[in-house]
Design a protein around this motif. Structure first.
Motif, PDB file in Angstrom:
ATOM      1  N   TYR A   1       0.873  -1.177   0.000  1.00 20.19           N
ATOM      2  CA  TYR A   1       0.000   0.000   0.000  1.00 20.19           C
ATOM      3  C   TYR A   1       0.909   1.226   0.000  1.00 20.19           C
ATOM      4  CZ  TYR A   1      -3.172  -3.619   1.839  1.00 20.19           C
ATOM      5  OH  TYR A   1      -3.896  -4.773   2.037  1.00 20.19           O
ATOM      6  N   ASN A   2       1.014   1.891  -1.147  1.00 17.07           N
ATOM      7  CA  ASN A   2       1.912   3.035  -1.297  1.00 17.07           C
ATOM      8  C   ASN A   2       1.093   4.323  -1.245  1.00 17.07           C
ATOM      9  OD1 ASN A   2       3.358   5.204  -2.849  1.00 17.07           O
ATOM     10  ND2 ASN A   2       4.984   3.648  -2.851  1.00 17.07           N
ATOM     11  N   PHE A   3       1.175   5.029  -0.121  1.00 16.57           N
ATOM     12  CA  PHE A   3       0.354   6.224   0.081  1.00 16.57           C
ATOM     13  C   PHE A   3       0.792   7.422  -0.762  1.00 16.57           C
ATOM     14  CE2 PHE A   3      -1.442   3.689   3.299  1.00 16.57           C
ATOM     15  CZ  PHE A   3      -2.637   4.283   3.708  1.00 16.57           C
ATOM     16  N   PRO A   4       2.097   7.708  -0.903  1.00 14.54           N
ATOM     17  CA  PRO A   4       2.481   8.875  -1.710  1.00 14.54           C
ATOM     18  C   PRO A   4       1.947   8.808  -3.143  1.00 14.54           C
ATOM     19  CG  PRO A   4       4.341   8.120  -0.412  1.00 14.54           C
ATOM     20  CD  PRO A   4       3.275   7.089  -0.250  1.00 14.54           C
ATOM     21  N   GLN A   5       1.871   7.586  -3.693  1.00 14.70           N
ATOM     22  CA  GLN A   5       1.406   7.430  -5.072  1.00 14.70           C
ATOM     23  C   GLN A   5      -0.062   6.993  -5.159  1.00 14.70           C
ATOM     24  OE1 GLN A   5       4.102   4.942  -7.341  1.00 14.70           O
ATOM     25  NE2 GLN A   5       5.904   5.897  -6.438  1.00 14.70           N
ATOM     26  N   GLY A   6      -0.708   6.816  -4.000  1.00 12.10           N
ATOM     27  CA  GLY A   6      -2.103   6.381  -4.007  1.00 12.10           C
ATOM     28  C   GLY A   6      -2.284   5.030  -4.671  1.00 12.10           C
ATOM     29  N   ARG A   7      -1.308   4.159  -4.473  1.00 11.23           N
ATOM     30  CA  ARG A   7      -1.250   2.904  -5.236  1.00 11.23           C
ATOM     31  C   ARG A   7      -1.283   1.693  -4.314  1.00 11.23           C
ATOM     32  NH1 ARG A   7       3.576   0.418  -6.037  1.00 11.23           N
ATOM     33  NH2 ARG A   7       4.731   2.376  -5.799  1.00 11.23           N
ATOM     34  N   VAL A   8      -1.998   0.650  -4.736  1.00 13.61           N
ATOM     35  CA  VAL A   8      -1.967  -0.629  -4.032  1.00 13.61           C
ATOM     36  C   VAL A   8      -1.639  -1.711  -5.060  1.00 13.61           C
ATOM     37  CG1 VAL A   8      -4.480  -0.910  -4.275  1.00 13.61           C
ATOM     38  CG2 VAL A   8      -3.256  -2.256  -2.574  1.00 13.61           C
ATOM     39  N   THR A   9      -0.690  -2.569  -4.723  1.00 13.87           N
ATOM     40  CA  THR A   9      -0.236  -3.615  -5.640  1.00 13.87           C
ATOM     41  C   THR A   9      -0.314  -4.970  -4.963  1.00 13.87           C
ATOM     42  OG1 THR A   9       1.290  -2.109  -6.763  1.00 13.87           O
ATOM     43  CG2 THR A   9       1.695  -4.461  -7.023  1.00 13.87           C
ATOM     44  N   ASP A  10      -0.995  -5.912  -5.620  1.00 10.32           N
ATOM     45  CA  ASP A  10      -0.992  -7.293  -5.142  1.00 10.32           C
ATOM     46  C   ASP A  10       0.065  -8.045  -5.949  1.00 10.32           C
ATOM     47  OD1 ASP A  10      -1.825 -10.215  -4.895  1.00 10.32           O
ATOM     48  OD2 ASP A  10      -3.171  -9.228  -3.465  1.00 10.32           O
ATOM     49  N   HIS A  11       1.122  -8.473  -5.264  1.00 10.06           N
ATOM     50  CA  HIS A  11       2.290  -9.029  -5.944  1.00 10.06           C
ATOM     51  C   HIS A  11       2.045 -10.436  -6.494  1.00 10.06           C
ATOM     52  CE1 HIS A  11       4.404  -5.581  -4.385  1.00 10.06           C
ATOM     53  NE2 HIS A  11       4.034  -5.898  -3.159  1.00 10.06           N
ATOM     54  N   ARG A  12       1.066 -11.153  -5.982  1.00 11.37           N
ATOM     55  CA  ARG A  12       0.826 -12.525  -6.438  1.00 11.37           C
ATOM     56  C   ARG A  12       0.303 -12.574  -7.867  1.00 11.37           C
ATOM     57  NH1 ARG A  12      -3.004 -13.678  -1.490  1.00 11.37           N
ATOM     58  NH2 ARG A  12      -3.414 -11.490  -2.000  1.00 11.37           N
ATOM     59  N   ILE A  13      -0.489 -11.568  -8.247  1.00 13.61           N
ATOM     60  CA  ILE A  13      -1.081 -11.577  -9.593  1.00 13.61           C
ATOM     61  C   ILE A  13      -0.678 -10.349 -10.403  1.00 13.61           C
ATOM     62  CG2 ILE A  13      -3.042 -13.053  -9.030  1.00 13.61           C
ATOM     63  CD1 ILE A  13      -4.724 -10.528  -8.612  1.00 13.61           C
ATOM     64  N   GLY A  14       0.216  -9.513  -9.845  1.00  8.27           N
ATOM     65  CA  GLY A  14       0.697  -8.341 -10.557  1.00  8.27           C
ATOM     66  C   GLY A  14      -0.372  -7.293 -10.807  1.00  8.27           C
ATOM     67  N   LEU A  15      -1.346  -7.213  -9.909  1.00  6.94           N
ATOM     68  CA  LEU A  15      -2.434  -6.242 -10.063  1.00  6.94           C
ATOM     69  C   LEU A  15      -2.091  -4.952  -9.324  1.00  6.94           C
ATOM     70  CD1 LEU A  15      -5.393  -5.543 -10.900  1.00  6.94           C
ATOM     71  CD2 LEU A  15      -6.092  -6.469  -8.675  1.00  6.94           C
ATOM     72  N   THR A  16      -2.176  -3.810 -10.021  1.00 11.31           N
ATOM     73  CA  THR A  16      -1.944  -2.503  -9.413  1.00 11.31           C
ATOM     74  C   THR A  16      -3.157  -1.616  -9.639  1.00 11.31           C
ATOM     75  OG1 THR A  16       0.463  -2.598  -9.663  1.00 11.31           O
ATOM     76  CG2 THR A  16      -0.521  -0.423  -9.424  1.00 11.31           C
TER      77      THR A  16
ATOM     78  N   TYR B   1      -4.778   2.333  -8.720  1.00  6.03           N
ATOM     79  CA  TYR B   1      -4.448   3.670  -8.241  1.00  6.03           C
ATOM     80  C   TYR B   1      -5.667   4.298  -7.562  1.00  6.03           C
ATOM     81  CZ  TYR B   1       0.048   3.446 -10.537  1.00  6.03           C
ATOM     82  OH  TYR B   1       1.327   3.081 -10.885  1.00  6.03           O
ATOM     83  N   ARG B   2      -6.205   3.591  -6.591  1.00  5.91           N
ATOM     84  CA  ARG B   2      -7.310   4.126  -5.786  1.00  5.91           C
ATOM     85  C   ARG B   2      -7.189   3.581  -4.356  1.00  5.91           C
ATOM     86  NH1 ARG B   2     -11.602   0.783  -5.667  1.00  5.91           N
ATOM     87  NH2 ARG B   2     -11.604  -1.055  -7.002  1.00  5.91           N
ATOM     88  N   LEU B   3      -6.078   3.907  -3.783  1.00  2.00           N
ATOM     89  CA  LEU B   3      -5.747   3.422  -2.447  1.00  2.00           C
ATOM     90  C   LEU B   3      -6.784   3.831  -1.407  1.00  2.00           C
ATOM     91  CD1 LEU B   3      -3.774   2.005  -0.533  1.00  2.00           C
ATOM     92  CD2 LEU B   3      -2.490   4.129  -0.394  1.00  2.00           C
ATOM     93  N   ASP B   4      -7.296   5.067  -1.507  1.00  2.00           N
ATOM     94  CA  ASP B   4      -8.277   5.531  -0.513  1.00  2.00           C
ATOM     95  C   ASP B   4      -9.502   4.628  -0.492  1.00  2.00           C
ATOM     96  OD1 ASP B   4      -6.652   7.592   0.206  1.00  2.00           O
ATOM     97  OD2 ASP B   4      -7.721   9.142  -0.929  1.00  2.00           O
ATOM     98  N   ASP B   5      -9.980   4.244  -1.682  1.00  2.00           N
ATOM     99  CA  ASP B   5     -11.146   3.354  -1.758  1.00  2.00           C
ATOM    100  C   ASP B   5     -10.842   2.011  -1.105  1.00  2.00           C
ATOM    101  OD1 ASP B   5     -12.541   5.291  -3.136  1.00  2.00           O
ATOM    102  OD2 ASP B   5     -12.092   4.452  -5.115  1.00  2.00           O
ATOM    103  N   VAL B   6      -9.665   1.472  -1.397  1.00  2.00           N
ATOM    104  CA  VAL B   6      -9.279   0.171  -0.836  1.00  2.00           C
ATOM    105  C   VAL B   6      -9.221   0.241   0.690  1.00  2.00           C
ATOM    106  CG1 VAL B   6      -7.402  -1.519  -0.665  1.00  2.00           C
ATOM    107  CG2 VAL B   6      -8.065  -0.596  -2.910  1.00  2.00           C
ATOM    108  N   MET B   7      -8.575   1.283   1.223  1.00  4.07           N
ATOM    109  CA  MET B   7      -8.461   1.409   2.674  1.00  4.07           C
ATOM    110  C   MET B   7      -9.822   1.647   3.334  1.00  4.07           C
ATOM    111  SD  MET B   7      -5.350   0.743   3.050  1.00  4.07           S
ATOM    112  CE  MET B   7      -5.309   0.861   4.834  1.00  4.07           C
ATOM    113  N   ASN B   8     -10.796   2.089   2.546  1.00  9.04           N
ATOM    114  CA  ASN B   8     -12.162   2.256   3.055  1.00  9.04           C
ATOM    115  C   ASN B   8     -13.011   1.004   2.835  1.00  9.04           C
ATOM    116  OD1 ASN B   8     -12.321   4.877   4.273  1.00  9.04           O
ATOM    117  ND2 ASN B   8     -12.085   5.768   2.228  1.00  9.04           N
ATOM    118  N   GLY B   9     -12.343  -0.111   2.535  1.00 15.98           N
ATOM    119  CA  GLY B   9     -13.048  -1.394   2.477  1.00 15.98           C
ATOM    120  C   GLY B   9     -13.459  -1.866   1.109  1.00 15.98           C
TER     121      GLY B   9
END
Length: 357
Positions: free
Chosen positions: A308-323, A325-333
């Protein structure tokens, strides 16, 4: 494949006939057991009916092409044929997925454990953020959550938290969350503005029934004491806290969220059963190499699964290479897109292995 489906279709029809009989309808336990079996078969039966209809549509289109001379009608028949063939391919894949061996724990409720890892106070704050993320995700699905135990810090963080998530198919969806989660951000506790990396470990355990795990009373020590802590959401102030020590494994459970000693004891035993059952599952998985290889990721709790990279607003799941760019939504569930992608990747990998064998 189709022989198996037709056998299940016959069984489904038998069940539906039985539940319509007065003697079954009046027997609550028998009725519920049969309906549970029927509900597990119904998606396959319904999909097979769609598949047969698509096959029939294709045959009708081919018949038109053989007999029809009118070019306009032939073009319509060709379109119908192409659409039917695409639909047949999609439904055949869906049928294969529905026929994949089911995880016997998929319909169970879960107990989740989040522990702060590397990063001190910032790791504890991140663990607290993850806890809120999962609570909001559970709420969005209408699932119920309840804290079993937690250890809070004075600045709003959590060194660890254990909680239940109850709802249809909870384990089948949340089981992909086990592993190390990593955060990259400027800590609240850091005034220098430097980006730090901290971690938290998530464990997702199927809630175990007494029949799943046998606990010998001689292997348990039960201590009762006054709750401790800073008075946050995880603590009450009565002499009702319960600590369980399981001698064979060294597992210690501490429950203090309820005012009733019995309720804390029940919660502690539920967590202990889940942990012991989880140990059994991990041992089984270690022995079953093929099953482990068919999973997304290694299945190892020490595997770093997401950043979970806050400066870039990015979340990456390394198992499937999914990135995303809506970190706020993810952190809100809003985990649906990530979890759907993990489930799809898992099913595709298992299908590929099935077709290779």
């Amino acid at each position: 494949m189709f022989e198996n489906i037709e056998t299940l279709q016959i069984r489904y029809d038998e069940i539906m006939h039985k539940v319509s009989q007065p003697e079954i309808a009046s027997d609550g336990a028998a009725y519920q057991k049969l309906m549970k079996e029927a509900n597990s078969i119904k998606p396959l039966v319904d999909t097979y009916e769609e598949y047969k209809k698509a096959r029939n549509d294709k045959e009708e289109a081919l018949a038109v092409l053989e007999e029809e001379k009118d070019e306009e009608m032939r073009e319509l028949a060709k379109e119908e044929q192409a659409e039917s063939e695409q639909r047949i391919e999609e439904l055949a894949k869906k049928l294969k997925i529905l026929l994949l061996p089911k995880d016997p724990n998929d319909e169970k409720d879960v107990i989740m454990e989040i522990r702060a890892g590397a990063g001190g106070d910032e790791a504890a704050l991140f663990a607290s953020d993850l806890y809120r993320m999962y609570i909001k995700f559970a709420e969005s699905r209408g699932w119920r959550t309840e804290i079993i135990e937690c250890e809070e810090t004075g600045i709003g963080g959590m060194k660890q938290v254990n909680f239940t998530v109850s709802g249809k198919g909870a384990y089948s969806i949340l089981k992909y969350e086990s592993g190390v989660h990593r955060v990259q951000r400027v800590p609240v506790t850091e005034s220098g503005g430097r980006i730090h990396t901290s971690t938290a470990t998530v464990a997702v355990m199927p809630e175990a029934e007494e029949v799943d795990v046998e606990i010998d009373e001689k292997d348990i020590r039960i201590d009762v004491m006054r709750a401790s802590g800073n008075g946050g959401q995880c603590v009450n102030t009565t002499d009702s806290a319960v600590r369980l020590t399981h001698y064979p494994t060294g597992i210690v459970i501490y429950s203090q969220t309820e005012k009733s000693q019995l309720q804390n004891k029940n919660k502690a035993f539920a967590l202990l059963r889940a942990k012991l059952y989880d140990l059994k599952l991990q041992e089984k998985q270690a022995k079953e190499k093929d099953e482990r290889l068919s999973q997304i990721g290694t299945g190892d709790r020490s595997e770093k699964i997401r950043t979970y990279n806050f400066p870039q607003g990015r979340v990456t799941d390394h198992r499937i290479g999914l990135t995303l760019y809506r970190l706020d939504d993810v952190m809100n569930g809003d985990l649906t897109e990530i979890l759907d992608a993990l489930i799809t990747a898992d099913q595709s990998k298992k299908l590929a292995r099935l077709e290779e064998s």
